[in-house]
Design an enzyme around this catalytic site. Sequence first.
Site, mmCIF file in Angstrom:
data_model
loop_
_atom_site.group_PDB
_atom_site.id
_atom_site.type_symbol
_atom_site.label_atom_id
_atom_site.label_comp_id
_atom_site.label_asym_id
_atom_site.label_seq_id
_atom_site.Cartn_x
_atom_site.Cartn_y
_atom_site.Cartn_z
ATOM 1 C CG ASP A 55 -1.821 1.183 1.341
ATOM 2 O OD1 ASP A 55 -1.665 2.144 0.556
ATOM 3 O OD2 ASP A 55 -2.712 1.179 2.215
ATOM 4 C CG ASN A 82 0.822 2.655 -13.158
ATOM 5 O OD1 ASN A 82 0.443 3.484 -13.966
ATOM 6 N ND2 ASN A 82 0.166 1.517 -12.954
ATOM 7 C CB SER A 133 1.455 13.096 -14.596
ATOM 8 O OG SER A 133 0.581 14.191 -14.407
ATOM 9 C CE1 TYR A 147 -6.450 10.632 -11.442
ATOM 10 C CE2 TYR A 147 -6.830 12.184 -13.228
ATOM 11 C CZ TYR A 147 -6.215 11.049 -12.744
ATOM 12 O OH TYR A 147 -5.356 10.344 -13.542
ATOM 13 C CE LYS A 151 -2.626 10.944 -11.698
ATOM 14 N NZ LYS A 151 -1.543 9.953 -11.456
ATOM 15 C CB THR A 182 -6.384 1.867 -17.747
ATOM 16 O OG1 THR A 182 -6.860 3.169 -17.374
ATOM 17 C CG2 THR A 182 -5.237 2.027 -18.743
#
Length: 269
Positions: A55, A82, A133, A147, A151, A182
């Site tokens: 984690d 990632n 990123s 979010y 980033k 993804t």
Amino acid sequence: MKIWFITGASKGFGREWAEAALERGDRVAVSSRSTGAFDELVNKYGDAVLPLTLDVTDRAAVADAVREVVDRFGRIDVVVNNAGYGLFGMVEEVDEEQARAQLDVNLLGPLWVTQAVLPQMRAQGNGHVIQVSSIAGVFALPGLGLYHASKFGLEGFTDSLAAEVKEFGISVTLVEPAGYATDWAGPSAVHAEHLPQYDAFRSAMARPAGKRGDPAATRAAILQVVDAAEPPLRIFFGPGPLPVIKAEYARRIAEWEAWDGVSQEAFGA
């Protein structure tokens, strides 16, 4: 042969890049919160794979994982941050737990991993930190505010990092993908509870999903980045981001110029 440490490697970009590295004979430490996520890789590549249950929000566990990678492979040439996920919701809709969790994983997780690997890379006199990123790190849309915050924050500290570690022979790259097929917007995503006051706006901004890139197509690209003698600080993955960002920065410059008189006044005599 390179030694990689990839977080969030059970699927998406992390999995594709791990397989790309292993296929060409590199050694890869792969981490995920899920146990057993890498059984298939271990069965195929044996000792070339070091599977880790991790984690990234646990700073002590991150430090332990880095030590385990170095103990197993002797060094770390490439670290890929990632691990991350998408949080969907208007800024007002996101609750405290969701906001803190988003920043813990997407911003602080890469920070802990980066801090943990830097002493090893300094001692080696080389290394490459890859931060995953997004176009969302340089361009913001409604409905993804936290979010974007994670980033944008990743981009900010990484920009500073690149200058700080250059003299040690360490390279730093921000990979900024467009939309790919993804799990980012699928099972991995978190959705804030909708407030009815935003329903009309939400409906107005809704549009069919565009074409999604194939994560497997990024394999050759990431290998070119890590093998480059002078890798880029920033690179888009996908054809969409560049024209979008060109237009966005043109708008920003135009607005700054339009308000430059007020900016000058604000400095004082």
